[in-house]
Design an enzyme around this catalytic site. Structure first.
Site, PDB file in Angstrom:
ATOM      1  N   LYS A 128      -6.820   6.722  10.229  1.00 17.52           N
ATOM      2  CA  LYS A 128      -5.465   5.940  10.235  1.00 17.52           C
ATOM      3  C   LYS A 128      -5.825   5.167   9.220  1.00 17.52           C
ATOM      4  CE  LYS A 128      -3.590   2.054  11.997  1.00 17.52           C
ATOM      5  NZ  LYS A 128      -2.977   1.119  13.315  1.00 17.52           N
ATOM      6  N   HIS A 130       3.510   1.274   2.957  1.00 20.89           N
ATOM      7  CA  HIS A 130       5.265   0.468   2.431  1.00 20.89           C
ATOM      8  C   HIS A 130       6.163   1.229   1.123  1.00 20.89           C
ATOM      9  CE1 HIS A 130       2.812  -2.447   3.237  1.00 20.89           C
ATOM     10  NE2 HIS A 130       3.222  -2.769   4.485  1.00 20.89           N
ATOM     11  N   CYS A 180       1.709  -7.067  15.601  1.00 20.84           N
ATOM     12  CA  CYS A 180       3.257  -6.496  15.850  1.00 20.84           C
ATOM     13  C   CYS A 180       4.231  -7.539  16.040  1.00 20.84           C
ATOM     14  CB  CYS A 180       2.965  -5.083  16.604  1.00 20.84           C
ATOM     15  SG  CYS A 180       2.054  -4.394  17.451  1.00 20.84           S
ATOM     16  N   CYS A 214      -3.204  -3.666  22.348  1.00 20.01           N
ATOM     17  CA  CYS A 214      -2.287  -3.625  21.724  1.00 20.01           C
ATOM     18  C   CYS A 214      -2.537  -1.679  21.342  1.00 20.01           C
ATOM     19  CB  CYS A 214      -1.449  -4.293  20.579  1.00 20.01           C
ATOM     20  SG  CYS A 214      -0.494  -3.336  19.755  1.00 20.01           S
ATOM     21  N   CYS A 236       0.778  -9.314  20.278  1.00 21.68           N
ATOM     22  CA  CYS A 236      -0.294  -9.868  19.409  1.00 21.68           C
ATOM     23  C   CYS A 236       0.359  -9.817  18.154  1.00 21.68           C
ATOM     24  CB  CYS A 236       0.577  -7.977  19.633  1.00 21.68           C
ATOM     25  SG  CYS A 236      -0.264  -6.905  17.500  1.00 21.68           S
ATOM     26  N   HIS A 278       0.554  -0.896   0.039  1.00 16.54           N
ATOM     27  CA  HIS A 278      -0.560   0.032  -0.379  1.00 16.54           C
ATOM     28  C   HIS A 278       0.941   1.077  -0.056  1.00 16.54           C
ATOM     29  CE1 HIS A 278       1.394   0.674   4.258  1.00 16.54           C
ATOM     30  NE2 HIS A 278       0.312  -0.609   4.817  1.00 16.54           N
ATOM     31  N   HIS A 337      -3.195  -2.505  17.919  1.00 17.03           N
ATOM     32  CA  HIS A 337      -4.230  -2.874  16.642  1.00 17.03           C
ATOM     33  C   HIS A 337      -5.439  -3.378  18.243  1.00 17.03           C
ATOM     34  CE1 HIS A 337      -0.859  -3.937  14.891  1.00 17.03           C
ATOM     35  NE2 HIS A 337      -1.142  -4.405  13.603  1.00 17.03           N
ATOM     36  N   LYS A 346      -7.404  -1.303   6.696  1.00 21.19           N
ATOM     37  CA  LYS A 346      -8.789  -2.111   5.811  1.00 21.19           C
ATOM     38  C   LYS A 346     -10.084  -2.000   6.309  1.00 21.19           C
ATOM     39  CE  LYS A 346      -6.279  -6.456   4.875  1.00 21.19           C
ATOM     40  NZ  LYS A 346      -6.041  -7.297   5.065  1.00 21.19           N
TER      41      LYS A 346
HETATM   42  N1  MSP Z   1       8.253  -6.932   8.452  1.00 23.73           N
HETATM   43  C1  MSP Z   1       8.793  -5.495   9.242  1.00 23.73           C
HETATM   44  C2  MSP Z   1       9.677  -4.806   8.699  1.00 23.73           C
HETATM   45  C3  MSP Z   1      10.869  -5.793   9.732  1.00 23.73           C
HETATM   46  S1  MSP Z   1      12.492  -4.882   9.410  1.00 23.73           S
HETATM   47  C4  MSP Z   1      13.862  -6.004   9.350  1.00 23.73           C
HETATM   48  C5  MSP Z   1       7.392  -4.604   9.502  1.00 23.73           C
HETATM   49  N2  MSP Z   1       6.710  -4.603   7.921  1.00 23.73           N
HETATM   50  S2  MSP Z   1       5.341  -3.654   7.854  1.00 23.73           S
HETATM   51  O1  MSP Z   1       4.959  -3.854   6.618  1.00 23.73           O
HETATM   52  O2  MSP Z   1       4.579  -3.982   8.726  1.00 23.73           O
HETATM   53  O3  MSP Z   1       5.845  -2.152   7.606  1.00 23.73           O
HETATM   54  C6  MSP Z   1       5.952  -1.465   7.889  1.00 23.73           C
HETATM   55  C7  MSP Z   1       6.335  -0.321   7.454  1.00 23.73           C
HETATM   56  O4  MSP Z   1       5.793   0.187   6.776  1.00 23.73           O
HETATM   57  C8  MSP Z   1       6.713   0.991   8.119  1.00 23.73           C
HETATM   58  O5  MSP Z   1       8.152   1.165   9.230  1.00 23.73           O
HETATM   59  C9  MSP Z   1       6.743   2.422   7.660  1.00 23.73           C
HETATM   60  O6  MSP Z   1       7.989   2.168   6.871  1.00 23.73           O
HETATM   61  C10 MSP Z   1       5.965   2.217   6.325  1.00 23.73           C
HETATM   62  N3  MSP Z   1       4.223   2.531   6.899  1.00 23.73           N
HETATM   63  C11 MSP Z   1       3.226   1.609   7.005  1.00 23.73           C
HETATM   64  N4  MSP Z   1       2.348   2.264   6.869  1.00 23.73           N
HETATM   65  C12 MSP Z   1       2.520   3.608   6.404  1.00 23.73           C
HETATM   66  C13 MSP Z   1       2.190   4.657   7.067  1.00 23.73           C
HETATM   67  N5  MSP Z   1       0.923   5.611   7.186  1.00 23.73           N
HETATM   68  N6  MSP Z   1       3.104   6.185   6.684  1.00 23.73           N
HETATM   69  C14 MSP Z   1       4.040   6.001   6.401  1.00 23.73           C
HETATM   70  N7  MSP Z   1       4.775   4.712   6.733  1.00 23.73           N
HETATM   71  C15 MSP Z   1       3.885   3.240   6.454  1.00 23.73           C
HETATM   72  O7  MSP Z   1       6.939  -3.706   9.889  1.00 23.73           O
END
Ligand code: MSP
Length: 467
Positions: free
Chosen positions: A294, A21, A131, A145, A128, A18, A148, A297
């Site tokens: 936020k 990421h 997380c 959490c 959780c 999304h 979540h 989904k």
């Molecule tokens: N798998 C773990 C990371 C492991 S790294 C060794 C993880 N994955 S995640 O798919 O949940 O991705 C989290 C990351 O996505 C956040 O740290 C950030 O970089 C990015 N973001 C997810 N939602 C976001 C926003 N709404 N805004 C900005 N960045 C966002 O955590």
């Protein structure tokens, strides 16, 4: 500094990519492109990938009725596709289910175990799955959490292996205070330091009931905790991807603020225990909300990269995402504001500047100079991760170039020498801007450069058609 190694978090494959990421990956891509220009392609290593083990992924696969590996394969492809669409030029895409990664993880953990940093204990408490994290009492908000609130934390009671984080965290703090690695922005560093000065507990680094993971090398009845497996990706890639050995330690781990503790503390503790050099910088960027909410989904407000590209094009999307707010801050985005900013900054300001000048140049011949040197401020800002600030400065320059046209009214100039002088100034300015915009909107910059190669400059189709 003659090399630059930059990483993004590796994303969970329980869900498709999304715009959250995309935000991190884009920022990393911009920095990687900047450093490639500065240090040469061969001296930059930009790593991204997917985090594929753990309960969350296993659960998502089960819901789809496929094996975790099949599920991970399909979602990893979705991530690769999204990055291709956004013109992300990573050097390697790591997947934690790659046997080469698994081997490095097992070896590293075995070493830490042999050196006495891991012991067997029992874990009692809440977990959780959202997380993939053990929750402490102080973290709970109304027994849930905070990230979540609609997922019930799961009570766990099991024999686990523990990392002596209480002991290692003292060394972590010492290294932060000595400046051996940097946590940015400074306010985030202060949060981490504040927490480190309080009591830090040992953490469980294995799971007894989660088969979807890398087996603990000395006790195959357990798997390695997904976060430990995941963090090691940054190091493992430099061990098994050919020619990348020289890149460790990493120069920058770019992460979202949600996962800073894992990167700033747990990762460093693991590296200290293993006797491996620490990464140089960790930058935690903020989170964006969508129309004040936020992105989730259940709210149905998730914006996909494809959706943005359909509306604003690849470079439009790259520009809008990064120029929305400061990298270190939290921000809010909305399609309405994106529309307005697209029209104002890209269609009316930059796009219009380029098309006006190209049109005027059609009447004469101009030998345009090569791009001038990159201003020092630009490099300084980018190397301080102020991507937003750089784009603001460029926006100002586009505005003044448009004003310069209005003031000089080249369409009224009859003296050819004078006209060429004015147009030459403008063409040079446009080439400068294209050069500075290259890491941000690479395709557009290249188009402009091609178009403004003298002596016969021609009009082209609009770079950013108005919405
Ligand atoms: N798998 C773990 C990371 C492991 S790294 C060794 C993880 N994955 S995640 O798919 O949940 O991705 C989290 C990351 O996505 C956040 O740290 C950030 O970089 C990015 N973001 C997810 N939602 C976001 C926003 N709404 N805004 C900005 N960045 C966002 O955590």
């Amino acid at each position: 500094m003659n090399k630059y190694y930059i990483t993004t978090p590796i994303y969970y494959v329980n869900d498709v990519p999304h715009s959250g990421h995309a935000y991190t990956t884009l920022a990393a891509d911009i920095l990687a492109r900047y450093f490639r220009q500065k240090l040469g392609d061969k001296n930059v290593f930009f790593l991204t990938g997917t985090d594929e083990h753990g309960q969350k992924v296993a659960q998502a696969a089960k819901e789809k009725g496929v094996s975790p590996k099949e599920y991970a394969d399909s979602v990893a492809t979705r991530f690769k596709d999204a990055w291709k669409l956004l013109n992300i030029e990573y050097d390697y895409f790591i997947r934690t289910t790659d046997p080469s990664h698994e081997k490095v993880v097992s070896e590293l953990l075995q070493k830490i175990y042999d050196d006495g940093f891991i012991y067997k204990g029992s874990y009692k408490g809440l977990y959780c799955i959202g997380c993939e994290k053990f929750l402490t009492e102080t973290e709970l908000v109304d027994g849930k959490c905070p990230l979540h609130p609609n997922k019930e934390p799961v009570y766990q009671e099991e024999k686990n292996y523990f990392l002596k984080l209480s002991e290692l965290s003292k060394k972590v703090l010492e290294k932060i205070e000595k400046g051996e690695y940097e946590i940015l922005p400074i306010e985030r560093k202060n949060e981490v330091v504040g927490r480190l000065k309080q009591k830090v507990e040992d953490i469980s680094i294995s799971r007894a009931g989660v088969p979807w993971g890398i087996p603990v090398p000395w006790d195959k009845s357990q798997t390695i905790y997904v976060w430990v497996d995941a963090l090691i990706n940054y190091y493992s890639a430099t061990r098994f991807v050919e020619g990348k050995e020289k890149y460790w330690p990493a120069d920058l781990h770019l992460v979202g603020k949600d996962i800073l503790w894992f990167h700033a503390v747990i990762w460093q503790a693991l590296l200290i225990a293993a006797g491996i050099a620490l990464p140089k910088k960790i930058f935690a960027h903020g989170y964006f909300t969508i129309d004040g909410q936020k992105m989730s989904k259940s709210l149905g407000n998730v914006i996909s990269p494809e959706q943005l590209i359909d509306r604003y094009g690849v470079d439009g999307t790259r520009y809008l995402i990064i120029s929305a707010y400061q990298l270190g801050d939290d921000g809010d985005i909305s399609l309405q504001r994106f529309d307005a900013k697209y029209n104002a900054d890209l269609a009316d300001a930059l796009g219009n500047l380029v098309s006006r000048v190209a049109k005027l140049c059609e009447k004469v011949e101009i030998d345009t100079p090569g791009p001038s040197r990159i201003p020092e401020e630009y490099s300084k800002d980018l190397e301080n991760f102020d991507l937003y600030g750089v784009l603001e400065v460029i926006r100002g320059q586009v505005t003044s170039a448009n004003r310069y046209i209005d003031k000089n009214e080249p369409w009224k100039i009859t003296d050819e020498k004078k006209l060429i002088g004015v147009l030459k100034t403008l063409a040079a300015k446009i080439l400068d801007l294209a050069n500075q915009l290259k890491p941000f909107i690479p395709e557009t910059s290249e188009k402009i450069e091609k178009q403004f190669k003298g002596p016969k400059i021609k009009s082209g189709s609009p770079l950013f058609p108005r919405l």
